[in-house]
Every structure is written in C-alpha cells, then in structure tokens.
Design an enzyme around this catalytic site. Sequence first.
Site, PDB file in Angstrom:
ATOM      1  N   LYS A  78       0.840   3.772  -0.780  1.00 47.60           N
ATOM      2  CA  LYS A  78      -0.351   2.966  -0.488  1.00 47.60           C
ATOM      3  C   LYS A  78      -1.141   3.680   0.608  1.00 47.60           C
ATOM      4  CE  LYS A  78      -1.453  -1.840   0.783  1.00 47.60           C
ATOM      5  NZ  LYS A  78      -0.842  -3.134   1.175  1.00 47.60           N
ATOM      6  N   SER A 153      -2.492  -6.761  -1.869  1.00 46.82           N
ATOM      7  CA  SER A 153      -3.368  -5.635  -1.616  1.00 46.82           C
ATOM      8  C   SER A 153      -2.825  -4.290  -2.121  1.00 46.82           C
ATOM      9  CB  SER A 153      -3.629  -5.521  -0.127  1.00 46.82           C
ATOM     10  OG  SER A 153      -2.428  -5.239   0.576  1.00 46.82           O
ATOM     11  N   SER A 177       1.649  -8.869  -0.497  1.00 50.32           N
ATOM     12  CA  SER A 177       0.903  -7.712  -1.006  1.00 50.32           C
ATOM     13  C   SER A 177       1.719  -6.694  -1.805  1.00 50.32           C
ATOM     14  CB  SER A 177       0.212  -6.988   0.145  1.00 50.32           C
ATOM     15  OG  SER A 177      -0.947  -7.672   0.515  1.00 50.32           O
TER      16      SER A 177
END
Lengths: 498, 104
Positions: A78, A153, A177
Amino acid sequence: MDRMLSADEIVRGLLAKEFSAAEVFRSSLERVRRMDPALSAMLSVTEEAGMAAARAVDECVARGEDPGPLAGVPVVLKDNMCYRAAPTTCGSRMLERWTPPYDAAVVTALEGAGAVILGKTNMDEFAMGGSTEYSAFGPASNPWDPDRVPGGSSGGSAVAVAAGYVPVALGSDTGGSIRQPASYCGVYGMKPTYGLVSRRGLVAFASSLDQIGPFARTAADLARMLSVIAAPDPGDGTSSRRARPEYGAAVASASLKGRKIAVVRELAGMKASLSPDVEGTLARVLDLCRREGAEIVEVSLPRSLEFGLPCYYILAPAEASSNLARFDGVRYGFSRKERTLKALYERTRGEGFGPEVKRRILTGTYVLSSGYYDAYYLTAQKVRQLMKEEFRKAFASCDLIALPTAPTPAFRKGELVDDPIQMYLADIFTLPVNLAGLPALSLNGGFTADARPLPVGVQLIAPQWGEEGLLSAAAVLERHLGPASVAPMAAVKGGDGR
Amino acid sequence: MTVSERDVRHVAELARLHVEDDEIVGLVGHFTGIMAHFNALARAGEEGRLPLDDLSPVVFAHDEIPPLRADEVVESSVGRAVLDAAPDAREGFFVVPRIMEGDE
C-alpha cells in the site's frame, strides 16, 4: 505460467528449479501491464528494483543457499509504506513527488525473506475512506465488476491479489481498511493485534488504531506473510516484545473441533441495514463451522455496535488532525510559495489535501478544541475502554466471534462518494476491532447471485494475540470453500473479453 | 446543537487549513450530520446510560505497557536525505518565510 501460483507454490517451485524468480516477476509484470489500465490498482511499479531482487534470489538458489520463506514471491505495498525505490504518495497530492529516504520495517522484513516488491498500490488519501475513490490519482476498480469500488482504503492491494498480479500484498487497517476491501474483492485480509507488526515507516493516520497486515488468496500464504512481518521492533514504541510463533503451524494442524464460535445477538436487530447476501453467507459459513465440530454460541456486544461508529469517528480524526499537522509545506512534498509562514501552512494544506482528509482534520480539530474535548474526545476514550471490556467478557465464553465484514457487497462507484457519513456506516462491523486492539480476518464466504457475482466476506475476530486461532479457522473453512478465486479477465474487460 | 459557518471557519483557522468559500456549505452539512452521531454518544454518557464515571480513558490498545528504550545515542543516517527531500533547504536548515517582520 498461466495459473496464478500461491506464495507457497512459488517458493516450492523455485527451490525445485521449475522456474526462476525472474520468470515469476516477469509474469507478474505482464499481468499488471495487461490489466491495470482497467483496474488502476497500482500507483507505481518498481520494475528495476524488483528485477534486481528477483535475480538476487535466483543467484542465492543457484548457490544452494536458503533464499528465505518468501523467496521470489512478488509482493505489492500500500502506498503509505516507505520504500526507497519509489515515491510514497499516500494517494495524496501532498506527497506526490516525495520519495522516502528509508524503508519501512515491513519492507526490510519482506526483502530479508526474499520477497520481490513489484510496486505500490492505490488507496484512499492518507488511508481515509472505504472505496479508493478518495485517492488523488483516481479510483481503483473492483476486478469482479469494474463499475464497483474495490473497497478501501487498502483497495489497490486487495485488487492486486484478487486480479492475480501477486499472490500476497500488504495493507494497513485503522478501522477496516484491510478487511473491507478483502471482503469486496473476495480475498483474505487480516488485521493483526495492535502491536504485533511494526509501523515504523508506515505514514501515520491514527496511531492508536493503525496496524499493518497481509492480503492473500490462501490461509497458508496469509500465515507465511504474517510470520515474516510480525516481529518486535524497538523502532516502533508500541511494538510488543512478546515472542511470535511460526504461524504456518496453525494452518498445518488446523481444526475447529470443540472450538466455540460466537454469533452476536445484536445482529438480529440490524437486519434492515444488512444485505440478504451478507446474512446468508454468514449463516452458510457458520454451518460449515458446525459441521467441522465447532460449537456455535451467542455473545452480546451492544455498546460496540451502538457506539463504535461515533467513538471511532471522534478518535481517529482527532489523532489524524495531530498526525497530519506535519504536512505543512516546510518539510515534505507539496509546498505553496507564500510571503508569510501562516499563509504557507494554510495554502499548502488547503491545496495539498483532498476533501475527505480536510473533513477529518477539521472534525478532529473540532473535537479536541477547547470546550468540546471533554464531551467528545474524553468520552470516546472512556467508551473505548467499555468496548475493550465488552470484548474481553465475550471472549470468556467463546474462542472466536463471527460477524459480517461489511453490511453489503461492493457498492457502485459514485454511489456514496458525496455522502461520507453513509460510507462510514460500511465500517460498523470492523471499527470495534481496532478500538479494542484485537486481531480479525475477512475471508470470502461466497458470491452474490447477480449476473456479475460479487464476493461476500465473513469476519472472524479473536482475542488479543489470537492470530493462530483465526488462521486455523480460515484453513479449515478453506477445505470447503476453496482458496480465494482470481477474478476472471473477462469480468475486468467488461464481460465480453475486449 | 448546530454547527455554523463561523464554527467551521474557526476550526479551519485552528487547523491551519485554507478552506475555499465554496467548500464551506458542504462542510457545515457534514459537520451537522456527524455531530448528530457524536452527540448521541455524549448524551449517553451524560444521562448515565454508560458507566463512565470511574473509568479511565484508553491509553494503549493492548495491555502491555511499552518498555522504554535504552538511553543510548543513536546516529541518524538520513538527516541529509530528509533535507534533500524538503521543498526548500539551505545550509542544513529548512527554509521558511520570515516570521520576525512582515504584515501578519
């Protein structure tokens, strides 16, 4: 190499000299090139550094040395984890051109284990959001239906695993997330116990909640990743010093016999906001647990489910407003030239941050401001204590708690982007886990009956440091449900193979 | 309790965050919506529906108190690189506009 290999299979094949790490890496790159224009899961691809790492693994194997537990396994990160070979944008204009001068602890751990980093993934700006639509660089798409969001996310990391770019990935989970995008994309996603994985080099959002965790398509791969990244680190003041097991053993000896798995009483009163697919999938998974010898019991979590949402949306923005104060136009990334320091701060932040980050900073500043601190922030911290206690009591009568990961399958792009509070409601089952510091995972329990079937996740929650119990349960269920599927290319291209 | 445009502008000032005029209406709406959730929590506390009186706020999410590091000097190897990545740096310092004079 058409079949999507698991990390386990890659390591075995490499050691048996069936293929090289360089070949595996090239095959991953090829898949990214073909599919990512439609999916936008990647913010950067580190081809050069990755190829060098793959060659180093191949040389290691040729010399007959141990190349490590993730040898030659392509991994994506990420884009809020620092990696010297690429910018760390956090999905924000603020850090668009910022390349960190050091690696995150998890990056060092992955490289030490022989993993090959393929690139950085798309995310909601500064990890605030549940769809990747708040990325400053455009949303990622769900590989099962590109008109829908992949969740967030950590949406890009979930997509990269679900679309078969890589077998495993890392995300971060502050309120769901990792688990929510795992659910929307049909893969495994685990949020470990707070303090299990070092956050050094993870750009902070809400420090009392943030935790890094893995995505994978098999329980064994999830365990393999966790074993590599779960290490004590004096560089993260909240990192636990306790010894970590080798998590693969929990998968190898997996059993649910005599385990108590709890359903949550309050869920019955929440049916109005729950999709029938989600309810049905949870029931089906619980039935499989029962058939495997687990006892299904009931626990009650009234405060966590009623007050988790306001508690989280007070505390997380409060911490974010403090953590994001460092983005001031002086030290990092984007900066507006202004005549006064105050104007430099205000204009840099006003232009550098997107709408959701602004909302959270302002909310956080508000609840911490004079006159409101006691009523909101302090109350929320106390309610958080009640929630921790509520979970502690619940785990006195069960080993695991089963809940939906999210109230619905993946929603359509654009559906909630202008209604942030509705988007927050999608976190209702994941937030309490972060507030209580517990580990949880989302596994794919099945698909909807739509023309374009959508994955539906189930969440299992364990007591603190109970990751082995989660992995064991996931491995047992995988015998029935199979490993997570790779989304077919036809779905990505719009169903007609274009 | 309602949230006004003035409240939002005040908070934006505290947060050192420039907000355009056309963003204000949306922010007031968002604040009003989210505060309804927050107030439900605050009310539950005030009305005694939640036993908060003798409760201490959460400090650590897990039950271990993080140990202190050894009191040893550790040389940082990234100082130069951090300055190199800054928007403006000179002679080993970050450059900012003057604050001792001007029209603030």
